[in-house]
Scaffold this motif. Structure first.
Motif, PDB file in Angstrom:
ATOM      1  N   ASP A  17       0.836  -1.201   0.000  1.00 50.11           N
ATOM      2  CA  ASP A  17       0.000   0.000   0.000  1.00 50.11           C
ATOM      3  C   ASP A  17       0.868   1.247   0.000  1.00 50.11           C
ATOM      4  O   ASP A  17       0.668   2.159  -0.793  1.00 50.11           O
ATOM      5  CB  ASP A  17      -0.924   0.026   1.219  1.00 50.11           C
ATOM      6  CG  ASP A  17      -2.058  -0.955   1.102  1.00 50.11           C
ATOM      7  OD1 ASP A  17      -2.491  -1.244  -0.024  1.00 50.11           O
ATOM      8  OD2 ASP A  17      -2.513  -1.444   2.145  1.00 50.11           O
ATOM      9  N   ARG A  40       1.302   0.891  -4.046  1.00 47.91           N
ATOM     10  CA  ARG A  40      -0.049   0.989  -4.620  1.00 47.91           C
ATOM     11  C   ARG A  40      -0.652   2.369  -4.383  1.00 47.91           C
ATOM     12  O   ARG A  40      -1.234   2.960  -5.274  1.00 47.91           O
ATOM     13  CB  ARG A  40      -0.944  -0.092  -4.004  1.00 47.91           C
ATOM     14  CG  ARG A  40      -2.310  -0.223  -4.630  1.00 47.91           C
ATOM     15  CD  ARG A  40      -3.103  -1.405  -4.067  1.00 47.91           C
ATOM     16  NE  ARG A  40      -2.248  -2.551  -3.784  1.00 47.91           N
ATOM     17  CZ  ARG A  40      -2.145  -3.138  -2.585  1.00 47.91           C
ATOM     18  NH1 ARG A  40      -2.849  -2.727  -1.573  1.00 47.91           N
ATOM     19  NH2 ARG A  40      -1.340  -4.165  -2.408  1.00 47.91           N
ATOM     20  N   ARG A  41      -0.526   2.899  -3.171  1.00 43.85           N
ATOM     21  CA  ARG A  41      -1.208   4.157  -2.825  1.00 43.85           C
ATOM     22  C   ARG A  41      -0.271   5.333  -2.638  1.00 43.85           C
ATOM     23  O   ARG A  41      -0.668   6.467  -2.860  1.00 43.85           O
ATOM     24  CB  ARG A  41      -2.043   3.940  -1.575  1.00 43.85           C
ATOM     25  CG  ARG A  41      -3.123   2.890  -1.813  1.00 43.85           C
ATOM     26  CD  ARG A  41      -3.963   2.650  -0.621  1.00 43.85           C
ATOM     27  NE  ARG A  41      -4.813   3.814  -0.394  1.00 43.85           N
ATOM     28  CZ  ARG A  41      -5.524   3.985   0.695  1.00 43.85           C
ATOM     29  NH1 ARG A  41      -5.508   3.105   1.652  1.00 43.85           N
ATOM     30  NH2 ARG A  41      -6.268   5.056   0.828  1.00 43.85           N
ATOM     31  N   GLY A  42       0.953   5.073  -2.162  1.00 42.20           N
ATOM     32  CA  GLY A  42       1.822   6.215  -1.932  1.00 42.20           C
ATOM     33  C   GLY A  42       3.196   5.854  -1.417  1.00 42.20           C
ATOM     34  O   GLY A  42       3.484   4.706  -1.099  1.00 42.20           O
ATOM     35  N   LEU A  45       1.586  10.507  -3.842  1.00 43.68           N
ATOM     36  CA  LEU A  45       0.265   9.898  -3.716  1.00 43.68           C
ATOM     37  C   LEU A  45      -0.205   9.467  -5.094  1.00 43.68           C
ATOM     38  O   LEU A  45      -0.179  10.260  -6.037  1.00 43.68           O
ATOM     39  CB  LEU A  45      -0.728  10.885  -3.107  1.00 43.68           C
ATOM     40  CG  LEU A  45      -0.364  11.412  -1.716  1.00 43.68           C
ATOM     41  CD1 LEU A  45      -1.375  12.451  -1.267  1.00 43.68           C
ATOM     42  CD2 LEU A  45      -0.271  10.278  -0.718  1.00 43.68           C
ATOM     43  N   GLY A  98      -3.262   7.852  -7.491  1.00 46.44           N
ATOM     44  CA  GLY A  98      -4.719   7.828  -7.541  1.00 46.44           C
ATOM     45  C   GLY A  98      -5.272   9.131  -8.069  1.00 46.44           C
ATOM     46  O   GLY A  98      -6.442   9.242  -8.365  1.00 46.44           O
TER      47      GLY A  98
END
Length: 189
Positions: A49, A80-82, A133, A135
């Motif tokens: 993550d 995946r996220r940051g 970040l 997304g």
């Protein structure tokens, strides 16, 4: 801290032993004895993550392999996220530019992946945090609120959101320029 599973990668067995004595991982934590560069190279895309980089030698210098473009690409690929990277800005006493190279390379890798890159310099110290970040659409105010909320959930004893003067950066070059500007302000104070 908190309910999140943690995988720590450490190259030095003595560092693993010291961490186990001073700050044991929670039951859902795991320590892998390996070189971070080699370890990330073997990870699947989006395997974690969040990737946190806080690696320095005894003189507060970043190991050279961690400032290479390939390392930054692997970090951005497996997160995946940051990504959160602790950076030590160059000072008049320390001319080693490893953190600047990491900041430039990680900033550029973030932008290439379509992520948002933020710098949170600490005006009181020579530290800064680079936040990537993934997304899309993250604004500094939203990133600050997210940091505060996640910090509270994880049991952090200070307000992460209020502590971070976050600035969006459009490229790795801009990250480095802002790092250098912060260094000039802190060294002249």
């Amino acid at each position: 801290h908190g309910p999140h599973a943690v995988t720590a990668v450490e190259v030095d067995p003595a560092g693993v032993a010291a961490a186990a004595r001073c700050a044991p991982l929670p039951a859902n934590g795991d320590v892998i004895l390996a070189d971070a560069v080699d370890f990330l190279r073997t990870c699947d895309d989006g395997a974690y993550d969040v990737v946190v980089i806080d690696v320095f030698d005894a003189e507060s210098r970043l190991p050279a392999a961690l400032s290479a473009p390939a390392f930054a690409e692997d970090v951005a690929r497996v997160a995946r996220r940051g990504v959160a990277a602790n950076l030590v800005r160059e000072t008049s006493l320390d001319t080693e530019a490893g953190c600047e190279r990491l900041a430039r390379n990680l900033g550029d890798a973030t932008v290439r992946r379509g992520g948002d890159c933020f710098l949170a310099p600490d005006p009181r110290t020579d530290n800064a945090q680079l936040l990537a970040l993934f997304g899309g659409g993250a604004a500094p105010a939203r990133a600050r609120r997210r940091a505060a909320r996640r910090g509270r959930r994880a049991g952090v004893l200070f307000d992460c959101g209020a502590a971070l003067p976050i600035v969006r950066c459009a490229s790795g070059g801009e990250v480095v320029a802002r790092l250098r500007a912060g260094r000039r302000r802190s060294s002249s104070a």
